[in-house]
Design a protein around this motif. Sequence first.
Motif, short mmCIF file in Angstrom:
data_model
loop_
_atom_site.label_atom_id
_atom_site.label_comp_id
_atom_site.label_asym_id
_atom_site.label_seq_id
_atom_site.Cartn_x
_atom_site.Cartn_y
_atom_site.Cartn_z
N ALA A 74 1.48 10.18 -65.73
CA ALA A 74 2.14 10.84 -66.86
C ALA A 74 1.70 10.16 -68.15
CB ALA A 74 3.66 10.80 -66.72
N SER A 75 0.93 10.84 -68.95
CA SER A 75 0.49 10.31 -70.25
C SER A 75 -0.24 8.99 -70.11
CB SER A 75 1.70 10.15 -71.18
OG SER A 75 1.30 9.74 -72.46
N PHE A 76 -1.29 8.99 -69.34
CA PHE A 76 -2.04 7.76 -69.11
C PHE A 76 -3.29 7.64 -69.97
CE2 PHE A 76 -4.64 4.83 -66.36
CZ PHE A 76 -3.83 3.72 -66.55
N GLY A 77 -3.96 8.76 -70.22
CA GLY A 77 -5.07 8.75 -71.17
C GLY A 77 -6.35 8.11 -70.69
N ARG A 78 -6.55 8.02 -69.41
CA ARG A 78 -7.81 7.47 -68.86
C ARG A 78 -8.32 8.40 -67.77
NH1 ARG A 78 -7.22 4.85 -72.68
NH2 ARG A 78 -7.50 2.60 -73.02
N LEU A 79 -9.63 8.63 -67.76
CA LEU A 79 -10.24 9.38 -66.67
C LEU A 79 -10.20 8.53 -65.42
CD1 LEU A 79 -13.30 10.93 -68.54
CD2 LEU A 79 -11.32 12.17 -67.65
N LEU A 80 -9.86 9.15 -64.31
CA LEU A 80 -9.71 8.42 -63.05
C LEU A 80 -10.83 8.78 -62.09
CD1 LEU A 80 -5.85 8.91 -62.72
CD2 LEU A 80 -7.08 6.98 -63.73
N SER A 81 -11.36 7.77 -61.45
CA SER A 81 -12.53 7.96 -60.58
C SER A 81 -12.14 8.56 -59.24
CB SER A 81 -13.23 6.62 -60.36
OG SER A 81 -12.41 5.76 -59.59
N GLU A 82 -13.14 9.15 -58.59
CA GLU A 82 -12.92 9.68 -57.24
C GLU A 82 -12.57 8.55 -56.28
OE1 GLU A 82 -15.13 12.84 -54.32
OE2 GLU A 82 -16.38 11.29 -55.26
N GLU A 83 -13.18 7.39 -56.48
CA GLU A 83 -12.91 6.24 -55.62
C GLU A 83 -11.43 5.85 -55.67
OE1 GLU A 83 -14.29 1.56 -55.15
OE2 GLU A 83 -15.47 2.95 -56.36
N LEU A 84 -10.86 5.87 -56.87
CA LEU A 84 -9.44 5.53 -57.00
C LEU A 84 -8.56 6.61 -56.38
CD1 LEU A 84 -7.10 3.83 -58.15
CD2 LEU A 84 -7.37 5.08 -60.30
N ILE A 85 -8.85 7.87 -56.69
CA ILE A 85 -8.03 8.97 -56.19
C ILE A 85 -7.99 8.97 -54.67
CG2 ILE A 85 -7.85 11.50 -56.06
CD1 ILE A 85 -9.12 11.56 -58.89
N LEU A 86 -9.13 8.67 -54.06
CA LEU A 86 -9.21 8.73 -52.59
C LEU A 86 -8.52 7.56 -51.90
CD1 LEU A 86 -12.87 10.02 -52.21
CD2 LEU A 86 -10.75 11.25 -51.71
N GLN A 87 -8.03 6.60 -52.67
CA GLN A 87 -7.25 5.52 -52.06
C GLN A 87 -5.85 6.00 -51.65
OE1 GLN A 87 -7.10 2.01 -54.52
NE2 GLN A 87 -9.32 1.95 -54.81
N PHE A 88 -5.45 7.15 -52.17
CA PHE A 88 -4.13 7.69 -51.88
C PHE A 88 -4.26 8.85 -50.88
CE2 PHE A 88 -4.16 6.02 -56.17
CZ PHE A 88 -3.01 5.24 -56.20
N PRO A 89 -3.64 8.75 -49.71
CA PRO A 89 -3.74 9.83 -48.73
C PRO A 89 -3.38 11.20 -49.28
CG PRO A 89 -2.72 7.90 -47.74
CD PRO A 89 -2.87 7.60 -49.20
N TYR A 90 -2.43 11.26 -50.21
CA TYR A 90 -2.04 12.54 -50.80
C TYR A 90 -2.58 12.72 -52.22
CZ TYR A 90 0.98 13.26 -46.80
OH TYR A 90 1.45 13.45 -45.52
N GLY A 91 -3.57 11.92 -52.57
CA GLY A 91 -4.20 12.09 -53.87
C GLY A 91 -3.31 11.62 -55.02
N MET A 92 -3.59 12.14 -56.21
CA MET A 92 -2.85 11.76 -57.40
C MET A 92 -2.33 13.01 -58.10
SD MET A 92 -5.22 8.64 -58.90
CE MET A 92 -3.90 7.99 -59.94
N LEU A 93 -1.08 12.95 -58.53
CA LEU A 93 -0.44 14.07 -59.19
C LEU A 93 -0.28 13.76 -60.68
CD1 LEU A 93 2.50 14.62 -56.65
CD2 LEU A 93 0.12 15.40 -56.48
N ASN A 94 -0.46 14.76 -61.50
CA ASN A 94 -0.27 14.59 -62.94
C ASN A 94 0.86 15.49 -63.41
OD1 ASN A 94 -0.68 13.96 -65.67
ND2 ASN A 94 -2.15 15.62 -65.93
N VAL A 95 1.77 14.93 -64.22
CA VAL A 95 2.84 15.71 -64.84
C VAL A 95 2.40 16.02 -66.26
CG1 VAL A 95 5.28 15.80 -65.38
CG2 VAL A 95 4.50 14.45 -63.44
N HIS A 96 2.09 17.29 -66.52
CA HIS A 96 1.52 17.69 -67.83
C HIS A 96 2.49 18.63 -68.53
CE1 HIS A 96 -1.80 18.43 -70.66
NE2 HIS A 96 -1.31 19.66 -70.72
N PRO A 97 2.87 18.33 -69.79
CA PRO A 97 3.89 19.12 -70.48
C PRO A 97 3.37 20.38 -71.16
CG PRO A 97 3.30 17.27 -71.83
CD PRO A 97 2.51 17.13 -70.56
N SER A 98 2.80 21.27 -70.38
CA SER A 98 2.46 22.61 -70.86
C SER A 98 2.24 23.48 -69.63
CB SER A 98 1.18 22.60 -71.72
OG SER A 98 0.02 22.56 -70.91
N CYS A 99 2.16 24.78 -69.86
CA CYS A 99 1.84 25.70 -68.76
C CYS A 99 0.32 25.87 -68.73
CB CYS A 99 2.55 27.04 -68.96
SG CYS A 99 4.33 26.96 -68.71
N LEU A 100 -0.33 24.98 -68.02
CA LEU A 100 -1.79 25.03 -67.92
C LEU A 100 -2.24 26.39 -67.41
CD1 LEU A 100 -2.37 21.46 -66.44
CD2 LEU A 100 -2.96 22.23 -68.74
#
Length: 389
Positions: free
Chosen positions: A121-147
Amino acid sequence: MRGRLLRAWREGLKAAGGGAGPRREPPWRVLFFGDIGRITVRVGGQQSLTLFSSACKSSPLLSHPREPSGGSLVSRLEVVTLPSRLPLELPVKSCARELQLPVHEWPQTGPAGQFDVGVVASFGRLLSEELILQFPYGMLNVHPSCLPRWRGPAPIVHAVLHGDKVTGVTVMEIRPKRFDVGPIIKQEECPIPPRCTTKELEVILAEMGANMLLSVLRNLPESLENKREQPKEGGTFAPKISVAKSCINWEEQTAAQIIQLHRAIGSMFPLQTLWKGSTVKLLDFVEVDSILGSADQVLSDHGAVPGSLLYHKMSETLIARCKEGWVGIKTVVLKKKLTAVDFYNGYMHSWFQQNSRTVHQECRFQTLKLNTVKKTLKEREVLLQDVKR
């Protein structure tokens, strides 16, 4: 190469189901990535973290890592935040410490393989595939708009600035090295209240986002299975807001646009203009229609130019001419904070002794040129300090 190996490892765990595979139901081990900056103004790390953590506790859904309980939603919650360039530490870090949560400073993210899902939530950094894949369920982002509307770092500001009637929150899956383009896991709309400011809307969306995140975590595997790609149409970008945006252009902006700008960025950057060659900050804008009675309709444009100033004695309000219409101002910051009454008595009274309704050509605000504004962190701190005096 390493990213492909990690992806294969995670897919293998999912396929195996049970055993050493990822758990299929709560409690989850969550690593929260959060930051908060006055420029980005998202569902900020501090507020989301507080609401998320307190909501988990009050359910009661958050159990202590060493004391697991059968009905808990989150068994472990740790925080990753950015290094602070300011003398004080970031609010999200202070918040995490108050909640007695372990904190990691980016790029450190704690031990790999110890968490089920990452939440951003409001982190402001691009996250690598290597980091995302460390989480079995990936990474979720809470974004305050209707994308896909308002992708980018300042969606709440732009929703207010552009007069949107409806906004919302999207919980989405993060894609490597890209912002706000991942599949939608959950999305809800909410109306924007009339005259709502960015700060007020941020509170509404932060609570909404925290509750939506909890809903997703209650049924995480099912939520991820039902995700959908974002629509290809309707995408808009919400770029960062700089202090340059706070300069009022009296010749180009209407009264309605200035009021809307104040609601959108006033909590970050007070609107600025020139008075006799000095930069002043304007606070507490009001719509002229709300202060002028039927007896005041004699207010005319005769002799007025953009920036021209009058003083409305009954409501104790400065009234400035815009490209179209007039805007009311209750507070001016010139060396120190002054009420409209103080500003009138100290700087305008001599012009209006004979007739308070006569426009004087010298009594006016002038547009502050953008190239005279220093877009620095130090300038931002000074702006905020002036307002707090």
